[in-house]
Design a protein around this motif. Structure first.
Motif, PDB file in Angstrom:
ATOM      1  N   PRO A  43     -18.192  21.751  60.565  1.00 19.23           N
ATOM      2  CA  PRO A  43     -18.396  23.025  59.869  1.00 19.23           C
ATOM      3  C   PRO A  43     -17.543  23.162  58.598  1.00 19.23           C
ATOM      4  O   PRO A  43     -17.974  23.795  57.627  1.00 19.23           O
ATOM      5  N   VAL A  44     -16.373  22.554  58.584  1.00 20.84           N
ATOM      6  CA  VAL A  44     -15.522  22.618  57.392  1.00 20.84           C
ATOM      7  C   VAL A  44     -16.161  21.802  56.268  1.00 20.84           C
ATOM      8  O   VAL A  44     -16.259  22.269  55.125  1.00 20.84           O
ATOM      9  N   ALA A  45     -16.643  20.617  56.597  1.00 24.08           N
ATOM     10  CA  ALA A  45     -17.315  19.784  55.597  1.00 24.08           C
ATOM     11  C   ALA A  45     -18.581  20.470  55.090  1.00 24.08           C
ATOM     12  O   ALA A  45     -18.868  20.441  53.880  1.00 24.08           O
ATOM     13  N   ASP A  46     -19.325  21.100  55.988  1.00 25.06           N
ATOM     14  CA  ASP A  46     -20.537  21.820  55.582  1.00 25.06           C
ATOM     15  C   ASP A  46     -20.201  22.945  54.612  1.00 25.06           C
ATOM     16  O   ASP A  46     -20.888  23.143  53.605  1.00 25.06           O
ATOM     17  N   LYS A  47     -19.141  23.675  54.908  1.00 26.92           N
ATOM     18  CA  LYS A  47     -18.734  24.785  54.035  1.00 26.92           C
ATOM     19  C   LYS A  47     -18.281  24.262  52.675  1.00 26.92           C
ATOM     20  O   LYS A  47     -18.608  24.851  51.646  1.00 26.92           O
ATOM     21  N   ILE A  48     -17.548  23.163  52.661  1.00 25.37           N
ATOM     22  CA  ILE A  48     -17.139  22.539  51.396  1.00 25.37           C
ATOM     23  C   ILE A  48     -18.375  22.238  50.557  1.00 25.37           C
ATOM     24  O   ILE A  48     -18.434  22.583  49.373  1.00 25.37           O
ATOM     25  N   CYS A  49     -19.348  21.596  51.154  1.00 30.93           N
ATOM     26  CA  CYS A  49     -20.565  21.215  50.425  1.00 30.93           C
ATOM     27  C   CYS A  49     -21.317  22.434  49.896  1.00 30.93           C
ATOM     28  O   CYS A  49     -21.763  22.443  48.746  1.00 30.93           O
ATOM     29  N   LYS A  50     -21.443  23.465  50.707  1.00 34.23           N
ATOM     30  CA  LYS A  50     -22.138  24.685  50.282  1.00 34.23           C
ATOM     31  C   LYS A  50     -21.409  25.375  49.143  1.00 34.23           C
ATOM     32  O   LYS A  50     -22.028  25.782  48.152  1.00 34.23           O
ATOM     33  N   GLU A  51     -20.098  25.513  49.292  1.00 39.15           N
ATOM     34  CA  GLU A  51     -19.311  26.192  48.256  1.00 39.15           C
ATOM     35  C   GLU A  51     -19.373  25.435  46.934  1.00 39.15           C
ATOM     36  O   GLU A  51     -19.530  26.038  45.871  1.00 39.15           O
ATOM     37  N   LEU A  52     -19.242  24.120  46.986  1.00 41.75           N
ATOM     38  CA  LEU A  52     -19.296  23.318  45.761  1.00 41.75           C
ATOM     39  C   LEU A  52     -20.675  23.362  45.113  1.00 41.75           C
ATOM     40  O   LEU A  52     -20.786  23.396  43.885  1.00 41.75           O
ATOM     41  N   THR A  53     -21.708  23.378  45.916  1.00 46.99           N
ATOM     42  CA  THR A  53     -23.069  23.419  45.382  1.00 46.99           C
ATOM     43  C   THR A  53     -23.320  24.716  44.626  1.00 46.99           C
ATOM     44  O   THR A  53     -23.844  24.704  43.506  1.00 46.99           O
ATOM     45  N   VAL A  54     -22.926  25.827  45.211  1.00 47.43           N
ATOM     46  CA  VAL A  54     -23.095  27.132  44.548  1.00 47.43           C
ATOM     47  C   VAL A  54     -22.237  27.189  43.287  1.00 47.43           C
ATOM     48  O   VAL A  54     -22.694  27.608  42.222  1.00 47.43           O
ATOM     49  N   HIS A  55     -20.996  26.758  43.393  1.00 46.69           N
ATOM     50  CA  HIS A  55     -20.073  26.794  42.259  1.00 46.69           C
ATOM     51  C   HIS A  55     -20.625  25.965  41.090  1.00 46.69           C
ATOM     52  O   HIS A  55     -20.635  26.438  39.951  1.00 46.69           O
ATOM     53  N   ALA A  56     -21.058  24.765  41.376  1.00 46.18           N
ATOM     54  CA  ALA A  56     -21.597  23.904  40.315  1.00 46.18           C
ATOM     55  C   ALA A  56     -22.823  24.543  39.670  1.00 46.18           C
ATOM     56  O   ALA A  56     -22.979  24.500  38.444  1.00 46.18           O
ATOM     57  N   GLN A  57     -23.659  25.161  40.472  1.00 47.66           N
ATOM     58  CA  GLN A  57     -24.877  25.760  39.929  1.00 47.66           C
ATOM     59  C   GLN A  57     -24.571  26.923  38.990  1.00 47.66           C
ATOM     60  O   GLN A  57     -25.176  27.024  37.926  1.00 47.66           O
ATOM     61  N   ILE A  58     -23.629  27.782  39.354  1.00 47.28           N
ATOM     62  CA  ILE A  58     -23.332  28.911  38.461  1.00 47.28           C
ATOM     63  C   ILE A  58     -22.649  28.424  37.181  1.00 47.28           C
ATOM     64  O   ILE A  58     -22.878  28.978  36.108  1.00 47.28           O
ATOM     65  N   GLU A  59     -21.852  27.382  37.302  1.00 47.83           N
ATOM     66  CA  GLU A  59     -21.249  26.815  36.090  1.00 47.83           C
ATOM     67  C   GLU A  59     -22.324  26.230  35.185  1.00 47.83           C
ATOM     68  O   GLU A  59     -22.322  26.459  33.976  1.00 47.83           O
ATOM     69  N   GLU A  60     -23.241  25.471  35.767  1.00 47.92           N
ATOM     70  CA  GLU A  60     -24.282  24.800  34.980  1.00 47.92           C
ATOM     71  C   GLU A  60     -25.288  25.778  34.382  1.00 47.92           C
ATOM     72  O   GLU A  60     -25.786  25.559  33.285  1.00 47.92           O
ATOM     73  N   GLU A  61     -25.599  26.841  35.098  1.00 45.21           N
ATOM     74  CA  GLU A  61     -26.592  27.806  34.617  1.00 45.21           C
ATOM     75  C   GLU A  61     -26.022  28.788  33.599  1.00 45.21           C
ATOM     76  O   GLU A  61     -26.725  29.188  32.673  1.00 45.21           O
ATOM     77  N   ILE A  62     -24.777  29.203  33.794  1.00 47.25           N
ATOM     78  CA  ILE A  62     -24.239  30.306  32.994  1.00 47.25           C
ATOM     79  C   ILE A  62     -23.032  29.890  32.154  1.00 47.25           C
ATOM     80  O   ILE A  62     -23.035  30.050  30.936  1.00 47.25           O
TER      81      ILE A  62
END
Length: 167
Positions: A43-62
């Motif tokens: 679950p910790v690894a899953d949360k890392i992946c989810k958080e990084l995915t969202v973070h990267a997307q908002i950086e790339e989009e905005i």
């Protein structure tokens, strides 16, 4: 009407994400050091992946397009996008594995090291240039926050659909 957010500006919001993910990597490494079972690490690894995915997307989009337009440092922004692509590939590898798989811990740890390096470069270069530019970083914080919440809300639904299909 714009929504109030609990961040000084866009850089503050993005850096808060960095700190949150760093805490997750520290937790993951501690679990590895303690020889914790896969059920605790997953679950910790899953949360890392989810958080990084969202973070990267908002950086790339905005954030990144606005910084690129404001500072004109295409090489710096291209490098950041390449680092995101590398991180996304590592995330896909991790998501294709389970915590009990050989090499899983090393993959997550390697991602953590790459993210540490990316964050350092981002703080020292991109964030600094953004702060020195004419960008409305306070206003951008609202857009980043709203998009982040939207993506976080969409993730569980997508995961639920995936589980239904797999069942």
């Amino acid at each position: 009407m714009t929504q109030a957010v609990a961040y000084e500006d866009a850089v503050d919001l993005l850096d808060a994400d960095h700190k949150g993910v760093k805490a997750l990597f520290i937790k993951f490494n501690a679990l590895c050091d303690d020889d914790a079972p896969a059920e605790e690490k997953q679950p910790v690894a899953d949360k890392i992946c989810k958080e990084l995915t969202v973070h990267a997307q908002i950086e790339e989009e905005i954030f990144y397009p606005a910084v690129r337009a404001a500072v004109g440092d295409d090489a710096l922004m291209d490098e950041a996008l390449q680092e995101h692509a590398d991180a996304k590939a590592a995330i896909a590898d991790i998501q294709g594995m389970s915590a009990g798989d050989k090499g899983f811990d090393d993959k997550v740890k390697a991602l953590g090291k790459a993210i540490d390096e990316h964050v350092l470069e981002e703080r020292e270069q991109i964030f600094l240039q953004a702060r020195l530019s004419a960008l409305d970083l306070r206003g951008m914080a609202v857009a980043l926050f709203e998009r982040k919440k939207q993506l976080q809300g969409a993730r569980p639904a997508a995961a639920a659909k995936k589980k239904k299909v797999a069942a």
